[in-house]
Design an enzyme around this catalytic site. Sequence first.
Site, short mmCIF file in Angstrom:
data_model
loop_
_atom_site.label_atom_id
_atom_site.label_comp_id
_atom_site.label_asym_id
_atom_site.label_seq_id
_atom_site.Cartn_x
_atom_site.Cartn_y
_atom_site.Cartn_z
N CYS A 17 36.11 46.47 45.06
CA CYS A 17 36.71 47.51 45.90
C CYS A 17 37.12 46.86 47.22
O CYS A 17 37.27 45.63 47.28
CB CYS A 17 35.75 48.68 46.10
N ARG A 23 31.91 51.64 46.61
CA ARG A 23 32.23 51.88 45.21
C ARG A 23 31.79 50.74 44.28
O ARG A 23 31.16 50.98 43.25
CB ARG A 23 33.74 52.12 45.05
N ASP A 135 38.20 56.22 47.73
CA ASP A 135 37.37 55.60 48.78
C ASP A 135 36.59 56.70 49.51
O ASP A 135 37.18 57.59 50.11
CB ASP A 135 38.33 54.88 49.74
P1 4NP Z 1 34.39 50.51 49.56
O1 4NP Z 1 34.50 51.49 50.83
O2 4NP Z 1 35.72 49.78 49.48
O3 4NP Z 1 34.17 51.44 48.43
O4 4NP Z 1 33.24 49.56 49.85
C1 4NP Z 1 34.86 51.07 52.12
C2 4NP Z 1 33.92 50.44 52.90
C3 4NP Z 1 34.26 50.06 54.20
C4 4NP Z 1 35.52 50.34 54.69
C5 4NP Z 1 36.46 50.97 53.89
C6 4NP Z 1 36.13 51.33 52.59
N1 4NP Z 1 35.85 49.98 56.02
O5 4NP Z 1 36.93 50.39 56.48
O6 4NP Z 1 35.03 49.30 56.69
#
Ligand code: 4NP
Length: 168
Positions: A17, A23, A135
Amino acid sequence: MAFIEGKKKEIRLLFVCLGNICRSPAAEGIMATVVDKYGLQDTIKVDSAGTSAWHEGELPDERMRSHGERRGYIFNSRARKFKRSDFDDFDYIIVMDRQNLSNVRSLATSKEQTDKVHMMTEFSRQYSLHDHIPDPYYGGASGFELVLDLLEDACEGLLQTIKKEYSL
Ligand code: 4NP
């Protein structure tokens, strides 16, 4: 262990991800549970990574950990960034959304590598109307619950796909 052309082989899955704190570590933890349930822990190995290094070394997001714990999962991997050598080290590279898909595909240098990249929702069964894993980072509790619902469904579908492909 699976046998491919007479040789013993581990089947390696990498979930990807953006941040590797919501995720994909959840997908890794849920898939590990499904793999155990089918007794395939010596054959199928799981890992996860992010297309960014923003959270390198961190445990999964506290919200994802606590929503997971309520369903009996422990998400305790450490975030790392996706790297080119992952194309050699994994058989399936499974991304959560279209942005992850284009980021990972842009690093591929052969058709063989490109062909390893799949959307998680390709494996959905009940939730077949969803075309990506949304997300949850900037949203509320319902977003985390939806992610877990979608991942539980797709992990079961992925396991069935692998069982069929490798005759397990
Ligand atoms: P992930 O979610 O891609 O599912 O781990 C996110 C985690 C952090 C961020 C964005 C999405 N961020 O902007 O820091």
